[in-house]
Write an enzyme that holds these catalytic residues in place. Structure first.
Site, PDB file in Angstrom:
ATOM      1  N   ASP A 131       0.794  -1.138   0.041  1.00 30.86           N
ATOM      2  CA  ASP A 131       0.071   0.029   0.046  1.00 30.86           C
ATOM      3  C   ASP A 131       1.070   1.182  -0.014  1.00 30.86           C
ATOM      4  O   ASP A 131       1.940   1.554   1.032  1.00 30.86           O
ATOM      5  CB  ASP A 131      -1.086   0.040   1.303  1.00 30.86           C
ATOM      6  N   TYR A 159       1.925   8.748 -10.143  1.00 30.92           N
ATOM      7  CA  TYR A 159       2.417  10.115 -10.136  1.00 30.92           C
ATOM      8  C   TYR A 159       4.057  10.229 -10.618  1.00 30.92           C
ATOM      9  O   TYR A 159       4.482  11.185 -10.264  1.00 30.92           O
ATOM     10  CB  TYR A 159       2.121  10.412  -8.862  1.00 30.92           C
TER      11      TYR A 159
HETATM   12  P1  IMP Z   1      -2.859   1.892  -3.471  1.00 28.82           P
HETATM   13  O1  IMP Z   1      -1.500   1.611  -2.731  1.00 28.82           O
HETATM   14  O2  IMP Z   1      -3.377   0.960  -4.384  1.00 28.82           O
HETATM   15  O3  IMP Z   1      -3.885   2.507  -2.534  1.00 28.82           O
HETATM   16  O4  IMP Z   1      -2.341   2.915  -4.607  1.00 28.82           O
HETATM   17  C1  IMP Z   1      -1.346   3.975  -4.448  1.00 28.82           C
HETATM   18  C2  IMP Z   1      -1.501   4.657  -5.516  1.00 28.82           C
HETATM   19  O5  IMP Z   1      -0.208   5.808  -5.233  1.00 28.82           O
HETATM   20  C3  IMP Z   1      -1.058   4.194  -6.716  1.00 28.82           C
HETATM   21  O6  IMP Z   1      -2.100   3.877  -7.625  1.00 28.82           O
HETATM   22  C4  IMP Z   1      -0.252   5.377  -7.445  1.00 28.82           C
HETATM   23  O7  IMP Z   1      -0.894   6.146  -8.007  1.00 28.82           O
HETATM   24  C5  IMP Z   1       0.467   5.961  -6.184  1.00 28.82           C
HETATM   25  N1  IMP Z   1       1.845   5.391  -6.161  1.00 28.82           N
HETATM   26  C6  IMP Z   1       2.229   4.528  -5.403  1.00 28.82           C
HETATM   27  N2  IMP Z   1       3.659   4.264  -5.822  1.00 28.82           N
HETATM   28  C7  IMP Z   1       3.828   5.065  -6.786  1.00 28.82           C
HETATM   29  C8  IMP Z   1       5.341   4.961  -7.564  1.00 28.82           C
HETATM   30  O8  IMP Z   1       6.268   4.353  -7.284  1.00 28.82           O
HETATM   31  N3  IMP Z   1       5.215   5.852  -8.696  1.00 28.82           N
HETATM   32  C9  IMP Z   1       3.927   6.587  -9.019  1.00 28.82           C
HETATM   33  N4  IMP Z   1       2.898   6.423  -8.197  1.00 28.82           N
HETATM   34  C10 IMP Z   1       2.663   5.753  -7.074  1.00 28.82           C
END
Ligand code: IMP
Length: 209
Positions: A75, A168
């Site tokens: 996450d 991002y």
């Molecule tokens: P989740 O962990 O599924 O809630 O999503 C976290 C969100 O953070 C991702 O969908 C990305 O948009 C963003 N994110 C997390 N890690 C990265 C990264 O390494 N590069 C760019 N965006 C990131």
């Protein structure tokens, strides 16, 4: 002492293709077979936690319970200093196209624009510092778990630059670099990024001697 992985298969509990690619690359040297949650048809559990740790555990536990295999979930998210840490655990939600009728899915350009718009609203010389966070959670089918946290500090730039990476990446410039994560390949990104930082802790704990 943390329970250890002992070879075999590991379910990567993500439906995010970018994360899957990065986590598989990190695990590659350890001879572990990575199976994606998507290929097993595992559902995505609702991320109802209010912290990265809670959400990583929700995802890892759900995948371990439904697959009967050890599962690894990430996450992660972006915390922007000028926005009091937002979007934080809601980083993925800021990309939801909920406002566009009939178009489910995520729009990362819209999400980056939203972050930039809010920073500009704060003021012309706003501090553009931001931190990427990653929590990696391992869960065994019997309920045991382990959690590893990583970070990467940097600053946000505008307009977005580069077409590599995901999410991002095109607006995030890690400390000590002039390039965004969207302008470097995965090997370069993983020298400094938040997921690799968390993974280094996992590897020391799980595979270290
Ligand atoms: P989740 O962990 O599924 O809630 O999503 C976290 C969100 O953070 C991702 O969908 C990305 O948009 C963003 N994110 C997390 N890690 C990265 C990264 O390494 N590069 C760019 N965006 C990131």
């Amino acid at each position: 002492m943390t329970r250890r992985l002992c070879g075999g298969s590991l379910v990567i509990a993500t439906h995010n293709a970018g994360k899957l690619k990065e986590i598989s690359a990190l695990l590659d040297p350890y001879g572990i077979e990575c199976i994606s949650a998507g290929s097993l048809g595992l559902p995505e559990p609702p991320e109802t936690g209010t912290t990265f740790v809670q959400n990583a555990l929700i995802k890892a536990r759900a995948a371990a319970e439904t697959s009967g295999l050890v599962a690894l979930a990430d996450d992660s998210g972006l915390s922007v200093k000028a926005l009091d840490g937002r979007p934080g655990v809601y980083t993925a939600d800021w990309a939801e196209r909920q406002h566009f009728e009939g178009e489910p899915g995520r729009d990362w350009f819209m999400a980056m624009g939203k972050v930039e718009g809010l920073i500009q609203q704060v003021g012309p010389d706003t501090d553009r510092t931001a931190v990427f966070h990653s929590v990696l959670a391992l869960a065994w089918p019997d309920g045991e778990h382990a959690v590893y946290e990583g970070q990467c500090s940097g600053a946000l730039t505008w307009p977005p630059r580069g077409t590599m990476g995901f999410g991002y990446d095109p607006i995030f410039v890690p400390q000590g670099s002039d390039l965004t994560f969207g302008q470097v390949d995965v090997k370069e990104k993983q020298k400094v990024d938040h997921r690799a930082d968390a993974f280094a802790k996992l590897a020391a704990d799980q595979f270290g001697s």
